[in-house]
Design a protein around this motif. Sequence first.
Motif, short mmCIF file in Angstrom:
data_model
loop_
_atom_site.label_atom_id
_atom_site.label_comp_id
_atom_site.label_asym_id
_atom_site.label_seq_id
_atom_site.Cartn_x
_atom_site.Cartn_y
_atom_site.Cartn_z
N TRP A 10 0.67 -1.33 -0.39
CA TRP A 10 -0.08 -0.35 0.00
C TRP A 10 0.79 1.44 0.05
O TRP A 10 0.70 1.90 -0.82
CB TRP A 10 -0.95 0.25 1.41
CG TRP A 10 -2.09 -1.15 1.15
CD1 TRP A 10 -2.20 -1.86 0.05
CD2 TRP A 10 -3.23 -1.54 1.90
NE1 TRP A 10 -3.78 -2.10 0.35
CE2 TRP A 10 -3.84 -2.52 1.36
CE3 TRP A 10 -3.59 -0.85 3.35
CZ2 TRP A 10 -5.20 -2.50 2.48
CZ3 TRP A 10 -4.30 -0.85 3.94
CH2 TRP A 10 -5.37 -1.67 3.26
N LEU A 11 1.99 1.36 0.98
CA LEU A 11 2.91 2.65 0.80
C LEU A 11 3.82 2.27 0.18
O LEU A 11 5.39 3.07 0.12
CB LEU A 11 2.90 2.75 2.58
CG LEU A 11 1.80 2.67 3.53
CD1 LEU A 11 2.36 2.90 4.95
CD2 LEU A 11 0.81 4.12 3.46
N HIS A 12 4.11 1.62 -0.50
CA HIS A 12 5.52 1.26 -1.29
C HIS A 12 6.95 1.20 -0.33
O HIS A 12 7.79 2.33 -1.03
CB HIS A 12 5.49 2.16 -2.92
CG HIS A 12 4.17 1.57 -3.63
ND1 HIS A 12 4.14 2.62 -4.68
CD2 HIS A 12 3.72 0.55 -3.99
CE1 HIS A 12 2.78 1.75 -4.43
NE2 HIS A 12 2.89 1.01 -4.99
N ARG A 13 6.74 1.46 1.04
CA ARG A 13 7.31 1.54 1.85
C ARG A 13 8.42 -0.58 2.28
O ARG A 13 8.81 -0.22 2.92
CB ARG A 13 7.11 1.88 3.01
CG ARG A 13 6.99 3.34 2.91
CD ARG A 13 8.38 4.36 1.68
NE ARG A 13 8.09 5.91 2.39
CZ ARG A 13 7.66 6.26 0.91
NH1 ARG A 13 8.07 6.34 -0.15
NH2 ARG A 13 7.59 7.96 0.74
N PRO A 14 9.36 -0.49 1.42
CA PRO A 14 9.60 -1.68 1.74
C PRO A 14 11.40 -1.25 2.46
O PRO A 14 11.69 -0.44 2.06
CB PRO A 14 9.82 -2.93 0.55
CG PRO A 14 10.51 -1.48 -0.54
CD PRO A 14 9.19 -0.63 -0.35
N TYR A 15 11.33 -2.46 3.49
CA TYR A 15 13.02 -2.00 4.50
C TYR A 15 14.21 -2.88 4.04
O TYR A 15 12.93 -3.87 2.77
CB TYR A 15 12.53 -1.73 6.00
CG TYR A 15 11.71 -0.71 5.90
CD1 TYR A 15 11.19 0.63 5.85
CD2 TYR A 15 10.95 -0.85 7.61
CE1 TYR A 15 10.50 0.88 6.39
CE2 TYR A 15 9.75 -0.20 8.00
CZ TYR A 15 9.69 1.20 6.53
OH TYR A 15 9.24 2.17 8.01
N GLY A 16 14.78 -2.28 4.60
CA GLY A 16 16.73 -3.59 4.04
C GLY A 16 16.37 -4.91 4.54
O GLY A 16 16.49 -5.85 3.50
N ASP A 17 15.65 -5.39 5.60
CA ASP A 17 15.49 -6.66 5.07
C ASP A 17 14.15 -7.74 4.80
O ASP A 17 13.80 -8.65 4.91
CB ASP A 17 14.47 -7.01 7.21
CG ASP A 17 13.22 -6.49 7.02
OD1 ASP A 17 12.93 -5.78 6.34
OD2 ASP A 17 12.89 -6.44 8.08
N GLN A 18 13.65 -6.91 3.64
CA GLN A 18 12.92 -7.68 2.70
C GLN A 18 13.57 -7.81 1.00
O GLN A 18 12.76 -7.59 0.21
CB GLN A 18 11.91 -6.92 2.16
CG GLN A 18 10.93 -6.58 2.99
CD GLN A 18 9.60 -5.94 3.13
OE1 GLN A 18 9.44 -4.85 3.81
NE2 GLN A 18 8.86 -5.61 2.37
#
Length: 129
Positions: A31-39
Amino acid sequence: MWGAFATIQTDLQNSVLRTMLSMGVELRTRWLHRPYGDQALFIRRDVLEALGGFKEWPLLEDLEMVERLSKEQPPVIVNAPLFTSGRRWQSVGFMRTTLINQAILTGYMVGISPLTLAGWYRRAKELGG
C-alpha cells in the motif's frame, strides 16, 4: 528499476505475532510502497549510482533510499516472503520492538538526525533485552 520481497517470515515462536508481523510488513510494502532493507531491496546498479548510493547513516539508510526511489517509480514486489531472523523481536519483545521502531520512524519524520536516532535505538534495545 528497484524492488523487494513482499514480506518477511521470521522464526518468532508465537505464530500469532509471526503472522501479524508478516501481514503488517506486506501491507506497508504493497500500500505504501515502503519496503525496508530486511526485505532484500534490489536496485539496478545504474539507478543506484545515479542516486549517489546509500547514505552513510548508522540506521534508516534503507528508508531514505526507498523514499528517493519511490519518487521515480513504485517498487517491483516479488510475491514471496524472505526469511529474516526474529532474534530482536524475541529478545526485546514484540510490542517493545514495535514501539521502538515507530518512535524511531516518527523521530525521522520530524527531522531528528539518524545519528541521534541510532543512539536512542541502541539504548532502547539495551533496556529491553
